[in-house]
Design a protein around this motif. Structure first.
Motif: not given
Length: 341
Positions: A62-65, A22-28
């Motif tokens: 969300d994972e694909q995104m 989740e942190k990686l996703k938020e960072t990107l």
């Protein structure tokens, strides 16, 4: 002294992994928001899900995104200008697709890039429904840190994608669909040789052009998207009355001036690819009918009269112009009009 050797539970490990993801996703997402001046991550993801994924049915996860954002960030590609987009696969993953503009960006931005060149075969072939093209095309890429360039040939018989059949959902009839390989054969050959050579020269991995992505999805019998719909609309293109009148005028001029190729070039330059394909096919049919004597060439008197009528009509009214030109077209092109309708 007592040491606590209790191992973390499976649940806590999964929670930690989830938080990291989740942190990686938020960072990107935050990085992309800042890069493209978008006010919120929610709006960013919403926009990209609706524009950067080619989906027939279903939703983008969300994972694909996140997977698309990772690839886009790694290569510095802009998903909003279609430098990169993706097809979801049936395993909930993605097939990342880089457009030719995206490939040119990552090639030209590579620090070792030192120029390119193209060569082609002197032997020309005409594939099924395609345009005459060299038997092979070679891309030559130069790197600053190497003494010898990287040279890769792509052969037409190996990469050409033939037209495919599409079924009309209303009447069940099938019809042929022409794609980029039929309308721009030589250009696509050049793109294929460039992309393959770039892989050898710079080691680009995990990226596909759209032609490759569609073949992958077809091989996997992917039911998530309609891969053929990416080439043209799902139904045959229909000519408007204006298009039919344009074809009438072009055909009359081609008959009197023998300017068939010029008319085809004009259509390809002034109409979108799908409409151009239909109009060129119709013009070629008119040409065949003329050569077989089914269409009659206007004589010199008719041609002169038509030109004078057109000149006068330009100075008076559009209605008189249509009346003057239609009288000539009606004599020579009734059969062609019936076929187009």
């Amino acid at each position: 002294m007592t040491t606590n050797t209790t191992k973390p539970s499976a649940d806590s490990s999964e929670t930690a992994a989830g938080k990291k993801s989740e942190k990686l996703k938020e960072t990107l997402a935050a990085k992309f928001c800042s890069r493209f001046s978008i006010e919120s991550e929610e709006k960013l993801l919403s926009i990209l899900k609706s524009t950067a994924f080619k989906v027939k049915d279903g939703e983008v996860t969300d994972e694909q995104m996140q997977a698309l954002l990772i690839v886009s960030d790694q290569y510095g590609l802009n998903p909003f200008t279609k430098e990169i987009f993706a097809y979801p696969d049936k395993n909930n993953g993605i097939v990342p697709v880089v457009s030719i503009d995206g490939w040119l960006r990552i090639i030209n931005q590579h620090p070792m890039m030192d120029g390119m060149n193209f060569e082609n075969s002197n032997n020309w072939l005409t594939p099924d429904n395609g345009k005459t093209s060299p038997e092979w095309m070679e891309c030559i890429l130069y790197r600053k840190d190497r003494n010898h360039p990287v040279r890769i040939k792509e052969y037409l018989d190996e990469v050409y994608r033939a037209p495919f059949e599409k079924k009309n959902q209303n009447n069940g009839q099938t019809y042929l669909v022409n794609g980029p390989w039929q309308t721009h054969t030589k250009r696509i050959m050049r793109h294929k040789s460039l992309i393959q050579c770039a892989r050898y020269a710079f080691g680009f991995a995990g990226l596909y052009d759209e032609d490759e992505a569609l073949r992958i999805l077809e091989d996997n019998d992917n039911s998530v998207i309609d891969v053929q719909a990416e080439v043209i609309n799902s139904e045959p293109v229909k000519l408007s009355n204006t298009d039919i009148k344009t074809l009438d005028r072009l055909t009359t001029r081609c008959i009197t001036e023998n300017s068939w190729q010029g008319a085809i070039d004009w259509i390809n330059s002034n109409r979108n690819p799908e409409l151009a394909n239909v109009m060129v096919d119709a013009l070629n049919k008119n040409k065949n009918d003329f050569e077989k004597g089914k269409l009659i060439a206007p004589n010199a008197t008719q041609t002169q009269s038509q030109s004078q009528s057109t000149l006068v009509s330009n100075q008076t009214s559009g209605d008189e112009k249509d009346k003057g030109t239609d009288s000539v077209r009606k004599t020579n092109l009734d059969e062609a009009r019936k076929r187009l309708n």
